[in-house]
Design an enzyme around this catalytic site. Structure first.
Site, mmCIF file in Angstrom:
data_model
loop_
_atom_site.group_PDB
_atom_site.id
_atom_site.type_symbol
_atom_site.label_atom_id
_atom_site.label_comp_id
_atom_site.label_asym_id
_atom_site.label_seq_id
_atom_site.Cartn_x
_atom_site.Cartn_y
_atom_site.Cartn_z
ATOM 1 C CB SER A 12 0.929 7.382 -9.535
ATOM 2 O OG SER A 12 0.358 7.472 -8.745
ATOM 3 C CB CYS B 211 -7.270 3.803 -0.461
ATOM 4 S SG CYS B 211 -5.251 3.133 -0.292
ATOM 5 N N GLY C 245 7.378 -2.038 0.838
ATOM 6 C CA GLY C 245 5.807 -1.988 0.383
ATOM 7 C C GLY C 245 4.266 -3.626 1.021
HETATM 8 C C1 LIG Z 1 -8.823 -2.245 -2.451
HETATM 9 C C2 LIG Z 1 -8.394 -1.816 -1.627
HETATM 10 C C3 LIG Z 1 -8.653 -0.565 -0.803
HETATM 11 C C4 LIG Z 1 -7.225 -0.366 0.011
HETATM 12 N N1 LIG Z 1 -7.617 0.427 1.479
HETATM 13 C C5 LIG Z 1 -6.387 0.711 1.735
HETATM 14 C C6 LIG Z 1 -6.484 1.869 2.911
HETATM 15 O O1 LIG Z 1 -7.558 2.696 3.445
HETATM 16 N N2 LIG Z 1 -5.928 2.424 3.146
HETATM 17 C C7 LIG Z 1 -4.434 1.271 3.238
HETATM 18 O O2 LIG Z 1 -3.848 2.222 4.191
HETATM 19 N N3 LIG Z 1 -4.399 0.973 2.599
HETATM 20 C C8 LIG Z 1 -5.121 0.099 1.657
HETATM 21 N N4 LIG Z 1 -4.617 -0.762 1.132
HETATM 22 C C9 LIG Z 1 -3.793 -1.246 0.927
HETATM 23 C C10 LIG Z 1 -2.726 -0.770 0.184
HETATM 24 O O3 LIG Z 1 -3.347 0.109 -1.223
HETATM 25 C C11 LIG Z 1 -1.326 -1.439 -0.165
HETATM 26 O O4 LIG Z 1 -0.912 -1.875 0.664
HETATM 27 C C12 LIG Z 1 -0.536 -0.095 -0.829
HETATM 28 O O5 LIG Z 1 -0.970 -0.018 -2.533
HETATM 29 C C13 LIG Z 1 0.614 -1.746 -1.253
HETATM 30 O O6 LIG Z 1 1.817 -0.820 -2.523
HETATM 31 P P1 LIG Z 1 2.929 -1.904 -3.071
HETATM 32 O O7 LIG Z 1 3.518 -0.687 -3.841
HETATM 33 O O8 LIG Z 1 3.352 -3.070 -2.276
HETATM 34 O O9 LIG Z 1 1.660 -2.423 -4.000
HETATM 35 P P2 LIG Z 1 0.554 -2.251 -5.209
HETATM 36 O O10 LIG Z 1 0.512 -0.555 -4.395
HETATM 37 O O11 LIG Z 1 -0.251 -3.516 -4.562
HETATM 38 O O12 LIG Z 1 1.578 -2.501 -6.371
HETATM 39 C C14 LIG Z 1 2.810 -2.980 -6.830
HETATM 40 C C15 LIG Z 1 1.910 -2.988 -8.636
HETATM 41 O O13 LIG Z 1 3.002 -4.066 -8.539
HETATM 42 C C16 LIG Z 1 2.324 -4.637 -10.033
HETATM 43 N N5 LIG Z 1 3.638 -5.653 -10.545
HETATM 44 C C17 LIG Z 1 3.667 -6.491 -9.258
HETATM 45 N N6 LIG Z 1 4.255 -7.484 -9.689
HETATM 46 C C18 LIG Z 1 5.092 -7.029 -11.182
HETATM 47 C C19 LIG Z 1 6.302 -7.567 -12.732
HETATM 48 N N7 LIG Z 1 6.789 -8.333 -12.470
HETATM 49 N N8 LIG Z 1 6.405 -6.401 -13.126
HETATM 50 C C20 LIG Z 1 5.661 -4.981 -13.156
HETATM 51 N N9 LIG Z 1 4.548 -5.159 -12.196
HETATM 52 C C21 LIG Z 1 4.265 -5.831 -11.506
HETATM 53 C C22 LIG Z 1 1.572 -5.007 -9.431
HETATM 54 O O14 LIG Z 1 0.723 -4.772 -10.946
HETATM 55 C C23 LIG Z 1 0.565 -3.884 -8.784
HETATM 56 O O15 LIG Z 1 -0.145 -2.552 -9.836
HETATM 57 C C24 LIG Z 1 -5.591 -1.320 -0.162
HETATM 58 C C25 LIG Z 1 -6.268 -1.977 -1.955
HETATM 59 C C26 LIG Z 1 -6.930 -2.895 -1.598
HETATM 60 C C27 LIG Z 1 -6.818 -3.527 -2.980
#
Ligand SMILES: Cc1cc2nc3c(=O)[nH]c(=O)nc-3n(C[C@H](O)[C@H](O)[C@H](O)COP(=O)(O)OP(=O)(O)OC[C@H]3O[C@@H](n4cnc5c(N)ncnc54)[C@H](O)[C@@H]3O)c2cc1C
Length: 825
Positions: free
Chosen positions: A39, A43, A289
């Site tokens: 958490s 961004c 996601g």
């Molecule tokens: C630098 C940056 C800036 C961003 N800015 C914006 C913004 O301004 N606005 C916006 O809308 N979006 C932004 N984003 C995109 C946004 O953060 C993502 O779209 C969002 O976090 C996706 O959520 P998620 O849960 O799919 O993946 P994530 O938030 O990436 O979480 C996935 C997690 O799963 C973990 N994981 C993966 N595989 C495994 C496994 N096998 N076992 C255990 N853990 C695992 C990873 O370590 C990771 O921590 C940004 C992204 C980055 C990197």
């Protein structure tokens, strides 16, 4: 009681976990995260690196302990899920620190593993020790540590997407020299080319360099140098690799779940995964996601959108579904926003590129409006582009670039799209208004009106990328702005008939009312008014340049080699402003769009005395360039140019001796120059204009006395209806009508020679004769049409351009009396 396992503990994972708990106190919820942190605000990472977010702790939205205490969630960080056994409904988990593997059973499994940065194998990449990606807090820590140790001065960012652009800005904040390299010819793919160009120009204004349409072909000297495919070599103390991401799909593929063409996990509208072989929906596995394929809300086609809103929304919906609430993920619009220094770029829905790929017919409309009432201090502009279906008004998407409130307008349009509203509904949106916040007609309302006009066929659009070709093919392109605005810059080849004079100058338009007429102004509005005047006078084939010069000049800058004025010149400014003899005036041109600030400057200067100082504050970033150009061409001095937050502050000193129509000074020199232009040949007229401008630049008063064939230079390009005897009419037909039609004196070869010389002039950057004529007029060259030869040749005043004098030989002689140089050409 159900046992629910979640893979991934950030945006989607943490959202689903907390909602699950809020809906059910008894379920056993376990969240696995391979890294240390859950958490956190990915961004915010670029802004932490730029020093805007100062405390690293602020990036952590919720600590593990906090989540455990508040939500009773079993959070296992440093725990990587490495296998799913769907038959036995178990997963295998590896403790990252020890390598120990254990099994955990599930009733429901939720995958939210996100996406990882793409790394393309490139020679030298593995040896480079200054290359970083940015996905999480450990990445951020590595970059921060490198900064502290190596104190980098140059940065190359590979990839001009959101992360690349944000990193560029934050590196500039850290005083690095920054270059963005991207394979595409534009940055920020969700935006169309011209809107992305507005953003790119603003970044360039702030010192970011770009190498677009090329890739890195080699990392040299352990990454200290980058060889680009275009042959350039860039120095790089630090490199950020941000060329894109790919879904974390290893687990899904291993578990036999269906993935799409780009590897995203395919789900139903209830976000349940699908069996690869049977195509059956897995009732116990969900995916959310960045890792999943989604439906495009605009047309229900398949797409993938890696943004935080979809991840959060999907997380909540999955928790609801597990708790038997009825849900359906309606699809993603990809609404996004990014900060571009003092500006904001935002978009929603499909852009033109996407619609072209989908082969969907669409129309576009642009409006440029203040973010709040212009009379309330600090109003700043927003450019909004709407893409829609002209048949039924369906909104496909919208993009905007501007200041505060830009993303709010895109949010409103995104809401309209999700609500199924059309462009015809936009004017009906009753939005909040008070002068500090908006106008009685909000920019979104205006965007609806403008798009509605296009849909209703009230005017036809011509696009910025069509206009040069139209001019090349001899099209009739009219700049409908004032002559002062035209003088500052205009589209080469366009003639100037200001909208406010149009009703009295209809004779300058083509006689055949079916001839296509292309009008433009600064933002499209004056052009629209001009369209209506012409329509009302029987013209039937009129186009308005969509977005006006604001869009055209963003894409085709008027002078690519133009240097921006230096920002800081405080010493000189202090010395000048401290002189007690000098009167100082200040004007606020903030919120005015180009050329508003220049017009205000001009008006203020007119009332001032030589030597007085004028401080102008403006928020239009084009002002920086325009005021420099304007002061140079009018003999005033740009003492300093500063940038204070969003405000551009120029200090000008009025020139010592006023130049007519310029509010400025002559650079000195007593002797005048008079030129008798007798010839109607292109080369001779060009020579006289060049000499005249040169003399003018040296502060001399210049008169061109056009007589006999020389009068042709001053003829209007279009047929003007005047009553004449037949012989005089014949004369008129035989002679070239204006500079465009003039031919070279020798080796014309039936026009081929003239075309060749025009080609050479273009290549060598010699401005066209008609442009030189306007330049000379703007520079204050006095043109006198010889009334005696007009009489002999049957040329009437209405046939000659505006801004010239009419006189006989006596007047010429009076001027030449004072002249140091007199030339006969
Ligand atoms: C630098 C940056 C800036 C961003 N800015 C914006 C913004 O301004 N606005 C916006 O809308 N979006 C932004 N984003 C995109 C946004 O953060 C993502 O779209 C969002 O976090 C996706 O959520 P998620 O849960 O799919 O993946 P994530 O938030 O990436 O979480 C996935 C997690 O799963 C973990 N994981 C993966 N595989 C495994 C496994 N096998 N076992 C255990 N853990 C695992 C990873 O370590 C990771 O921590 C940004 C992204 C980055 C990197």
């Amino acid at each position: 009681m159900a046992k629910i396992l979640i893979v991934g503990g950030v945006a989607g994972g943490a959202t689903v976990a907390t909602r699950l708990r809020r809906l059910n106190e008894k379920d056993d919820i376990i969240m696995f995260e391979r890294d240390e942190f859950v958490s956190f605000a990915n961004c915010g990472l670029p802004y932490y690196l730029g020093g805007i977010i100062q405390s690293r702790d602020r990036l952590i939205v919720e600590t593990i302990q906090g989540l455990k205490d508040k939500f009773n969630i079993d959070i296992r960080n440093f725990s990587e899920v490495i296998q799913i056994d769907r038959a036995h409904k178990t997963i295998k988990v590896k403790r990252v620190k020890t390598g120990e593997v254990y099994e955990e059973s599930y009733d429901k499994l939720i995958l939210s593993p996100g996406a990882k940065p793409i790394r393309i194998p490139t020679p030298g990449l593995d040896q480079a020790n200054n290359v970083f990606s940015l996905r999480n807090i450990p990445d951020t820590d590595k970059i921060k540590a490198f900064f502290d140790k190596e104190n980098p001065k140059t940065a190359v960012i590979i990839g001009g997407g959101f992360i690349g652009v944000e990193m560029a800005e934050n590196f500039i904040e850290q005083k690095l020299s920054v270059t963005i390299v991207d394979l595409a010819d534009q940055i920020l793919a969700p935006l169309d080319f011209e809107i992305a160009k507005l953003a790119q120009n603003e970044m360039e204004n702030n010192g970011v360099h770009f190498e677009l349409g090329t890739v890195v072909s080699e990392f040299r000297n352990e990454g200290k140098e980058l060889l680009l495919k275009n042959g350039k070599v860039l120095a790089a103390d630090i490199i950020i690799l941000a060329i894109g991401i790919k879904p974390e799909n290893d687990l899904a593929i291993q578990a036999g779940l269906k993935v799409g063409p780009r590897g995203h996990i395919i789900t139903t509208k209830t976000l349940q995964a699908i069996d690869e072989k049977t195509g059956e929906v897995t009732n116990d596995i969900y995916a959310i996601g960045d890792a999943i394929e989604v439906y495009d809300f605009v047309d229900d086609s398949k797409t993938a959108i890696a943004l935080a809103w979809p991840a959060n929304r999907q997380g909540r919906l999955v928790a609801d579904h597990i708790n038997d609430l009825k849900i359906s993920y309606k699809g993603s619009l990809g609404s996004s926003v990014v900060k571009i220094f003092d500006y904001i770029a935002a978009s929603t829905g499909n852009n033109e590129k996407t619609l072209m790929r989908k082969k969907v017919a669409y129309d576009v409309s642009y409006v440029t409006r203040g973010n709040h009432a212009g009379y309330y201090p600090g109003a700043e502009e927003i450019v909004i582009k709407i893409i829609f279906d002209s048949k039924d008004g369906k909104i496909f998407g919208a993009q905007a670039f501007g200041h505060e409130g830009t993303e709010k307008r895109i949010d409103v349009i995104a809401t309209a799209i999700k609500g199924g509203l059309t462009i015809d509904d936009l004017p009906d949106l009753e939005l909040c208004y008070a002068p500090p916040f908006s106008s009685a007609k909000d920019p979104v309302n205006i965007a609806g009106y403008a798009a509605g006009n296009v849909k209703a066929g009230i005017y036809k659009n011509v696009r910025h990328f069509e206009i040069d070709e139209i001019i090349k093919n001899g099209g009739f392109v009219v700049d409908s702005r004032t002559d002062l605005e035209y003088g500052i810059h205009h589209i080469e080849g366009a003639i100037n008939i200001p909208q406010i004079e149009m009703r009295n100058r209809l004779g300058e338009f083509p006689e055949d009312k079916n001839t296509p007429i292309y009008l433009y102004c600064n933002i499209g509005h004056t052009g629209y008014l001009a369209v209506q005047i012409l329509k009302g006078n029987g013209y039937t084939n009129i186009y308005n340049l969509a977005g006006g010069l604001r869009i055209y000049s963003a894409v085709y800058q008027f002078d690519k080699n133009e240097q921006l004025p230096e920002f800081h010149n405080p010493e000189e400014r202090k010395a000048t402003t401290m002189n007690p003899e000098i009167k100082k005036l200040k004007i606020d041109a903030c919120g005015l769009q180009c050329p508003g600030p220049i017009m205000e400057t001009f008006k203020a200067m007119e009332k001032m005395n030589a030597g007085d100082l004028l401080e102008v504050e403006a928020t239009d970033s084009g002002f920086q360039r325009d005021v420099d150009k304007w002061s140079k061409s009018t003999g005033n001095v740009l003492v300093s140019m500063e940038k204070d937050g969003k405000i551009y502050r120029a200090t000008l000193q009025k020139g010592a001796a006023p130049v007519e129509n310029a509010g400025g000074q002559s650079a000195g020199g007593n002797a005048n120059t008079t030129i008798v232009l007798f010839s109607g040949d292109l080369d001779k007229a060009l020579a006289s204009l060049i000499i005249a401008q040169g003399a003018r630049a040296m502060g001399k008063s210049v008169t061109i006395f056009a007589t006999f064939w020389g009068l042709n230079l001053l003829r209007k390009p279009n047929k003007v209806k005047v009553k004449k005897p037949f012989v005089e009419k014949m004369f008129g037909w035989m002679m070239p009508r204006g500079p465009k039609k003039m031919k070279i004196s020798k080796m014309n070869f039936g026009g081929a020679g003239t075309l060749m010389i025009k080609g050479v002039m273009k290549k060598k950057n010699v401005r066209k004769l008609e442009v030189q004529l306007q330049d000379a007029l703007d520079a204050g060259v006095n043109f006198i049409a010889c009334t005696m030869s007009m009489d002999i040749m049957g040329i009437q005043k209405a046939e000659l351009i505006d801004g010239i004098d009419y006189a006989g030989v006596a007047s010429y002689l009076a001027d030449s009396e004072k002249a140091g140089i007199t030339l006969f050409i």
